[in-house]
Write a protein that holds these residues in place. Structure first.
Motif, PDB file in Angstrom:
ATOM      1  N   ASP A 186       0.815  -1.217   0.000  1.00 47.43           N
ATOM      2  CA  ASP A 186       0.000   0.000   0.000  1.00 47.43           C
ATOM      3  C   ASP A 186       0.850   1.269   0.000  1.00 47.43           C
ATOM      4  N   GLY A 187       2.155   1.102  -0.038  1.00 46.63           N
ATOM      5  CA  GLY A 187       3.045   2.254  -0.139  1.00 46.63           C
ATOM      6  C   GLY A 187       3.516   2.822   1.183  1.00 46.63           C
ATOM      7  N   MET A 188       3.308   2.070   2.274  1.00 47.84           N
ATOM      8  CA  MET A 188       3.751   2.525   3.585  1.00 47.84           C
ATOM      9  C   MET A 188       5.183   2.040   3.850  1.00 47.84           C
ATOM     10  N   ARG A 189       5.928   2.790   4.648  1.00 50.90           N
ATOM     11  CA  ARG A 189       7.211   2.296   5.118  1.00 50.90           C
ATOM     12  C   ARG A 189       6.932   1.334   6.268  1.00 50.90           C
ATOM     13  N   VAL A 190       7.541   0.160   6.232  1.00 54.15           N
ATOM     14  CA  VAL A 190       7.300  -0.864   7.255  1.00 54.15           C
ATOM     15  C   VAL A 190       8.616  -1.179   7.947  1.00 54.15           C
ATOM     16  N   GLY A 191       8.584  -1.215   9.271  1.00 57.20           N
ATOM     17  CA  GLY A 191       9.801  -1.525   9.998  1.00 57.20           C
ATOM     18  C   GLY A 191       9.525  -1.821  11.451  1.00 57.20           C
ATOM     19  N   THR A 192      10.594  -1.954  12.212  1.00 54.19           N
ATOM     20  CA  THR A 192      10.489  -2.212  13.644  1.00 54.19           C
ATOM     21  C   THR A 192      10.365  -0.892  14.397  1.00 54.19           C
ATOM     22  N   ALA A 193      10.140  -1.005  15.695  1.00 50.98           N
ATOM     23  CA  ALA A 193      10.100   0.190  16.535  1.00 50.98           C
ATOM     24  C   ALA A 193      11.416   0.953  16.445  1.00 50.98           C
ATOM     25  N   ALA A 194      12.528   0.217  16.442  1.00 52.87           N
ATOM     26  CA  ALA A 194      13.842   0.870  16.346  1.00 52.87           C
ATOM     27  C   ALA A 194      14.013   1.581  15.015  1.00 52.87           C
ATOM     28  N   ASP A 195      13.391   1.047  13.952  1.00 52.38           N
ATOM     29  CA  ASP A 195      13.479   1.680  12.634  1.00 52.38           C
ATOM     30  C   ASP A 195      12.631   2.937  12.538  1.00 52.38           C
ATOM     31  N   ASP A 196      11.384   2.835  13.035  1.00 55.34           N
ATOM     32  CA  ASP A 196      10.366   3.834  12.697  1.00 55.34           C
ATOM     33  C   ASP A 196      10.146   4.920  13.743  1.00 55.34           C
ATOM     34  N   LEU A 197      10.389   4.619  15.004  1.00 57.04           N
ATOM     35  CA  LEU A 197      10.023   5.575  16.049  1.00 57.04           C
ATOM     36  C   LEU A 197      10.970   6.763  16.211  1.00 57.04           C
ATOM     37  N   PRO A 198      12.271   6.615  15.938  1.00 59.04           N
ATOM     38  CA  PRO A 198      13.174   7.747  16.237  1.00 59.04           C
ATOM     39  C   PRO A 198      12.863   9.042  15.510  1.00 59.04           C
ATOM     40  N   ASP A 199      12.224   8.995  14.333  1.00 59.66           N
ATOM     41  CA  ASP A 199      11.905  10.242  13.632  1.00 59.66           C
ATOM     42  C   ASP A 199      10.409  10.522  13.607  1.00 59.66           C
ATOM     43  N   ALA A 200       9.651   9.908  14.537  1.00 60.24           N
ATOM     44  CA  ALA A 200       8.193  10.058  14.547  1.00 60.24           C
ATOM     45  C   ALA A 200       7.774  11.418  15.087  1.00 60.24           C
ATOM     46  N   GLY A 201       6.796  12.015  14.424  1.00 58.67           N
ATOM     47  CA  GLY A 201       6.126  13.193  14.962  1.00 58.67           C
ATOM     48  C   GLY A 201       4.857  12.805  15.694  1.00 58.67           C
ATOM     49  N   PHE A 202       4.169  11.782  15.157  1.00 57.36           N
ATOM     50  CA  PHE A 202       2.951  11.246  15.750  1.00 57.36           C
ATOM     51  C   PHE A 202       3.065   9.722  15.758  1.00 57.36           C
ATOM     52  N   VAL A 203       2.589   9.090  16.814  1.00 59.36           N
ATOM     53  CA  VAL A 203       2.498   7.632  16.865  1.00 59.36           C
ATOM     54  C   VAL A 203       1.084   7.286  17.307  1.00 59.36           C
ATOM     55  N   VAL A 204       0.414   6.430  16.532  1.00 57.14           N
ATOM     56  CA  VAL A 204      -0.968   6.055  16.818  1.00 57.14           C
ATOM     57  C   VAL A 204      -1.043   4.536  16.956  1.00 57.14           C
ATOM     58  N   PRO A 246      11.447  10.117  20.058  1.00 60.13           N
ATOM     59  CA  PRO A 246      12.166  11.391  20.083  1.00 60.13           C
ATOM     60  C   PRO A 246      11.484  12.397  21.000  1.00 60.13           C
ATOM     61  N   HIS A 247      12.165  13.461  21.281  1.00 56.01           N
ATOM     62  CA  HIS A 247      11.596  14.578  22.030  1.00 56.01           C
ATOM     63  C   HIS A 247      10.418  15.180  21.269  1.00 56.01           C
ATOM     64  N   ASP A 248       9.373  15.551  22.004  1.00 58.79           N
ATOM     65  CA  ASP A 248       8.223  16.294  21.481  1.00 58.79           C
ATOM     66  C   ASP A 248       7.285  15.435  20.635  1.00 58.79           C
ATOM     67  N   VAL A 249       7.399  14.120  20.709  1.00 64.04           N
ATOM     68  CA  VAL A 249       6.518  13.240  19.944  1.00 64.04           C
ATOM     69  C   VAL A 249       5.120  13.245  20.577  1.00 64.04           C
ATOM     70  N   ARG A 297      13.667  14.483  27.234  1.00 68.17           N
ATOM     71  CA  ARG A 297      12.549  14.362  26.290  1.00 68.17           C
ATOM     72  C   ARG A 297      11.210  14.712  26.934  1.00 68.17           C
ATOM     73  N   ASP A 298      10.319  15.308  26.107  1.00 67.47           N
ATOM     74  CA  ASP A 298       8.915  15.458  26.450  1.00 67.47           C
ATOM     75  C   ASP A 298       8.134  14.490  25.570  1.00 67.47           C
ATOM     76  N   ILE A 299       7.281  13.674  26.186  1.00 71.31           N
ATOM     77  CA  ILE A 299       6.416  12.750  25.446  1.00 71.31           C
ATOM     78  C   ILE A 299       4.980  13.143  25.744  1.00 71.31           C
ATOM     79  N   HIS A 300       4.245  13.511  24.706  1.00 70.66           N
ATOM     80  CA  HIS A 300       2.870  13.993  24.852  1.00 70.66           C
ATOM     81  C   HIS A 300       1.891  12.854  24.546  1.00 70.66           C
TER      82      HIS A 300
END
Length: 422
Positions: free
Chosen positions: A250-268, A286-289, A332-335
């Motif tokens: 479907d065109g999504m990037r697929v990976g592990t938490a270590a792959d995908d979370l470090p540059d996340a702005g939003f996690v759902v 990351p900070h401010d996620v 870090r701040d985690i919202h």
């Protein structure tokens, strides 16, 4: 609380009525075909507990069942999603409501047991929340239940586990497996309203942001598709290889938490399970996620761990709980939106009414089917003809007609089989 009849209370009641009336105006399937079928007299006197997020769309379902003669008990399936004015309006219309807005998990447990003490015969459930508590705490009533219609993937899994363990003594319909539920509610309803709540609550930019979706069932897929359509960079974390491959296709990037979370702005989160985001995943954030939950459990984000391990928790904005980690947490701040509760309901207005017109048509007709159809214990699916009738009614309300197949278009399989020499 229930006896306040002053002008402020009346304004609350009027607000609830207005919300329910708006739902009725935009629910042509419920207002038409479902109301007609429920009105055959078969529900008269049947005691039905409706245990779904207690807002205006759920209220309309409860009122249609009551109009058909059922003895309705209404309760909320989550303490943070019960709407006060809707509760007041339902009580004003004579519905027994055991839930109130503004509760916590302790008061909610008491409300569910209060619903159980009214001894329903049938349950329209969400997450099997009332069903499981009756099984645990009201065992005699559990054996007497005549049927359950279940709303969610999580609840269906729980009922299936009971059946496989030989502990489901009644028929249960998995409304979630009806096509007119999961193809639209899970995907389009949750996808749209999760993104709406995410952006309205945070006030943050979506275009170009990294949105990580944990879980790629119908709910996760809908969220990912809506985020992608808004020009987000979308990543998916999955444990199921087939769903992960679907996400890739479907065109999504697929990976592990270590792959995908470090540059996340939003996690759902959208798994239907518990602690989809816990200590191992938090280490990669990351900070401010911004974290949000769109699955069933309030514990899909392990907020308890955050609260116990952060240096400080502050309310940064309405509905945004910020957990501050000092030197040991790399500053870090985690919202967390709605402190981990279902973000599209606790932090938004819930599914679009047109979507719930389909879902609650499934639930209403599911209850009718349970009452009128002999079935053995186990987990059952709503028959295709009932599912098709809901879709046909929706299409008719939209002015959309279907092409009718012609006789000469039919497969000649029957003639071919009859000519076989064996």
């Amino acid at each position: 609380m229930h006896g306040d009849n002053g002008p402020d209370h009346q304004a609350i009641v009027d607000d609830g009525h207005a919300r329910i009336d708006w739902v009725e105006q935009h629910s042509p399937v419920m207002r038409g075909m479902v109301r007609e079928r429920l009105g055959d007299g078969s529900l008269k006197g049947k005691r039905i507990a409706v245990v779904v997020h207690l807002e205006a769309k759920t209220a309309y379902l409860a009122l249609l069942l009551a109009e058909a003669g059922a003895d309705v008990i209404a309760a909320g399936s989550n303490p943070q999603t019960t709407h006060g004015s809707v509760v007041a309006a339902l009580r004003d219309r004579g519905i027994r409501v055991v839930s109130d807005a503004g509760g916590d998990h302790q008061s909610w447990e008491a409300e569910l047991l209060a619903a159980a003490d009214l001894e329903p015969e049938y349950i329209i459930d969400d997450g099997a929340e009332l069903t499981m508590r009756i099984a645990l705490h009201r065992t005699d009533l559990y054996k007497r239940l005549k049927g359950v219609s279940e709303e969610t993937t999580t609840g269906t899994a729980r009922l299936q586990a009971l059946h496989e363990a030989g502990k489901l003594p009644f028929p249960a319909l998995t409304a979630n497996d009806a096509r007119c539920k999961h193809l639209f509610d899970n995907r389009y309803g949750t996808g749209q309203t999760t993104m709406q709540a995410l952006l309205e609550m945070s006030g943050r930019k979506i275009a170009g942001s990294r949105v990580v979706v944990v879980g790629y069932g119908y709910v996760g897929r809908g969220i990912a598709e809506h985020a992608k359509a808004m020009n987000a960079q979308v990543s998916v974390i999955e444990t199921d290889p087939v769903r992960a491959l679907e996400a890739h296709m479907d065109g999504m990037r697929v990976g592990t938490a270590a792959d995908d979370l470090p540059d996340a702005g939003f996690v759902v989160t959208a798994t239907g399970g518990m602690r989809a985001l816990g200590a191992p995943e938090f280490a990669h954030l990351p900070h401010d996620v911004i974290l949000a939950n769109a699955g069933h459990h309030d514990l899909e984000v392990d907020v308890d761990w955050l609260g116990q391990n952060a240096d400080e928790e502050v309310l940064s904005a309405p509905g945004i709980h910020t957990f501050k980690f000092g030197a040991k947490g790399n500053g870090r701040d985690i919202h967390v939106l709605s402190r981990g509760a279902l973000v599209n309901i606790a932090g938004g207005s819930g599914h679009p009414v047109e979507i719930m017109d389909l879902t609650f048509a499934v639930q209403g007709l599911g209850a009718h089917y349970l009452v009128n159809t002999p079935m053995g214990p186990g987990v059952h699916i709503l028959p295709k003809e009932v599912d098709d009738s809901i879709a046909a009614a929706k299409l008719a309300s939209l002015g959309i007609g279907l092409t009718q197949g012609r006789e000469e278009q039919a497969d000649d399989l029957v003639d071919w089989v009859e000519r076989l020499p064996v």
